[in-house]
Design a protein around this motif. Structure first.
Motif, PDB file in Angstrom:
ATOM      1  N   GLU A  75       0.733   3.922  -3.206  1.00 59.28           N
ATOM      2  CA  GLU A  75       0.292   5.312  -3.022  1.00 59.28           C
ATOM      3  C   GLU A  75       1.185   6.305  -3.757  1.00 59.28           C
ATOM      4  OE1 GLU A  75      -2.296   6.742  -1.684  1.00 59.28           O
ATOM      5  OE2 GLU A  75      -3.258   4.921  -0.979  1.00 59.28           O
ATOM      6  N   THR A 103     -10.022  -7.781  -9.447  1.00 57.49           N
ATOM      7  CA  THR A 103      -8.750  -8.238  -8.889  1.00 57.49           C
ATOM      8  C   THR A 103      -8.426  -9.596  -9.496  1.00 57.49           C
ATOM      9  OG1 THR A 103      -9.226  -7.123  -6.794  1.00 57.49           O
ATOM     10  CG2 THR A 103      -7.480  -8.777  -6.788  1.00 57.49           C
ATOM     11  N   TRP A 157     -13.774  -2.774 -11.959  1.00 59.06           N
ATOM     12  CA  TRP A 157     -12.461  -3.192 -11.476  1.00 59.06           C
ATOM     13  C   TRP A 157     -12.509  -4.652 -11.036  1.00 59.06           C
ATOM     14  CZ3 TRP A 157      -9.107   0.417 -12.734  1.00 59.06           C
ATOM     15  CH2 TRP A 157      -9.505   1.755 -12.761  1.00 59.06           C
ATOM     16  N   VAL A 200      -4.126  -5.637  -5.155  1.00 58.48           N
ATOM     17  CA  VAL A 200      -5.251  -4.977  -4.483  1.00 58.48           C
ATOM     18  C   VAL A 200      -4.911  -3.531  -4.132  1.00 58.48           C
ATOM     19  CG1 VAL A 200      -6.701  -5.015  -2.416  1.00 58.48           C
ATOM     20  CG2 VAL A 200      -6.140  -7.156  -3.589  1.00 58.48           C
ATOM     21  N   ALA A 201      -3.679  -3.292  -3.678  1.00 59.01           N
ATOM     22  CA  ALA A 201      -3.268  -1.942  -3.274  1.00 59.01           C
ATOM     23  C   ALA A 201      -3.321  -0.966  -4.453  1.00 59.01           C
ATOM     24  CB  ALA A 201      -1.867  -1.976  -2.679  1.00 59.01           C
ATOM     25  N   PRO A 247       0.792  -1.235   0.000  1.00 61.51           N
ATOM     26  CA  PRO A 247       0.000   0.000   0.000  1.00 61.51           C
ATOM     27  C   PRO A 247       0.824   1.286   0.000  1.00 61.51           C
ATOM     28  CG  PRO A 247      -0.987  -1.614   1.458  1.00 61.51           C
ATOM     29  CD  PRO A 247       0.326  -2.195   1.019  1.00 61.51           C
ATOM     30  N   THR A 265      -2.575   1.253 -11.300  1.00 59.08           N
ATOM     31  CA  THR A 265      -3.322   2.286 -10.576  1.00 59.08           C
ATOM     32  C   THR A 265      -4.405   2.942 -11.433  1.00 59.08           C
ATOM     33  OG1 THR A 265      -1.626   3.926 -11.124  1.00 59.08           O
ATOM     34  CG2 THR A 265      -1.406   2.793  -9.007  1.00 59.08           C
ATOM     35  N   LYS A 297      -9.296   3.257  -7.754  1.00 55.87           N
ATOM     36  CA  LYS A 297     -10.712   3.525  -7.479  1.00 55.87           C
ATOM     37  C   LYS A 297     -10.975   4.928  -6.937  1.00 55.87           C
ATOM     38  CE  LYS A 297     -11.770  -1.351  -6.699  1.00 55.87           C
ATOM     39  NZ  LYS A 297     -12.110  -2.403  -5.711  1.00 55.87           N
ATOM     40  N   ARG A 298      -9.905   5.653  -6.585  1.00 56.25           N
ATOM     41  CA  ARG A 298     -10.067   7.024  -6.095  1.00 56.25           C
ATOM     42  C   ARG A 298      -9.935   8.061  -7.209  1.00 56.25           C
ATOM     43  NH1 ARG A 298      -6.279   5.537  -1.868  1.00 56.25           N
ATOM     44  NH2 ARG A 298      -4.846   7.087  -2.734  1.00 56.25           N
ATOM     45  N   LYS A 334      -6.895  -0.115  -5.243  1.00 55.33           N
ATOM     46  CA  LYS A 334      -7.447   0.811  -4.252  1.00 55.33           C
ATOM     47  C   LYS A 334      -7.129   2.248  -4.644  1.00 55.33           C
ATOM     48  CE  LYS A 334      -7.505   1.779   0.723  1.00 55.33           C
ATOM     49  NZ  LYS A 334      -6.946   1.394   2.054  1.00 55.33           N
TER      50      LYS A 334
END
Length: 244
Positions: free
Chosen positions: A13, A88, A86, A69-70, A9, A48, A76-77, A73
């Motif tokens: 980011e 996985t 989406w 998964v990270a 994660p 991403t 999705k933002r 995530k």
């Protein structure tokens, strides 16, 4: 198992900040989607979600698939992420899906280091393509030996990540046993002094080797183009299903 740079994660980011924020390498894929009038697109190894969200913004029906998964995530933002489906997983998730265009950007096509994994991916793409559909992907030209620039001196950078702080990063070449090349990313988070690493291995296939595997997967090479953002360094394969 996805590499840490995509799966951890904290690294997921900052991933978008490590590359060119405007991602000029994605522009050709947006143009190709329009060129071939693709309404539905599957971005395999979407990471991403930069391309998937841009395609969704153009009104395309988009599916983004990635095992990390990270990374999903983070995807999705993004703006227009709510218009993307989406998933996985890997190419195995292409079953029951159908599209006019399937894309593999960046290094995605080179992460399949075994012949079995690569052929399984190509065959899954073939099955998911609609009539006149296309699979488009890029690979690095092995004769240009890109790995010679994968060292701290040429790759060191410093970024400012919102909420995370200053991050130093660089790449180091670990092993070259062609067609496989292994390397490691290192990340130093100045705020707390923590260090994280991510190891990766890519397979460098020749143009003729790729063409042969595509033929075995019943995919016809329509064109091999240059990558506009990296002229002379990559092959962009445009393929379609064979017509019997």
């Amino acid at each position: 198992m996805p590499d840490a740079i995509f799966a951890e994660p904290k690294l997921a980011e900052i991933y978008d900040l490590l590359d060119h924020p405007d991602r000029p390498d994605l522009a050709p894929y947006l143009a190709i989607a329009d060129e071939f009038h693709a309404h539905s697109v599957i971005d395999l190894g979407c990471g991403t979600g930069m391309l998937a969200c841009r395609l969704a913004a153009l009104g395309k029906e988009v599916v983004g698939i990635d095992p990390a998964v990270a990374s999903l995530k983070v995807a999705k933002r993004k703006a227009y992420a709510d218009r993307v489906r989406w998933i996985t997983g890997t190419a195995a998730q292409l079953k029951e899906l159908h599209a006019d265009l399937i894309t593999m950007t960046g290094n995605v096509a080179q992460v399949f280091v075994t012949d079995e994994a690569w052929m399984a991916t190509l065959r899954a793409c073939h099955e998911a393509l609609r009539p006149k559909g296309r699979l488009v992907f890029e690979v690095r030209d092995p004769t240009r030996e890109a790995w010679k620039g994968w060292n701290r001196e040429q790759s060191f950078q410093v970024i400012e990540a919102p909420g995370i702080g200053t991050v130093e990063s660089w790449v180091e070449l670990m092993n070259v046993q062609l067609p496989l090349v292994s390397f490691r990313h290192t990340f130093v988070f100045r705020k707390d002094g923590s260090v994280m690493t991510s190891a990766s291995t890519l397979r460098f296939r020749t143009q003729s080797e790729i063409a042969e595997t595509l033929s075995r997967a019943q995919l016809t090479v329509e064109a091999v183009r240059d990558a506009p953002d990296r002229p002379g360094l990559e092959f962009v394969f445009i393929t379609h299903t064979k017509v019997n």
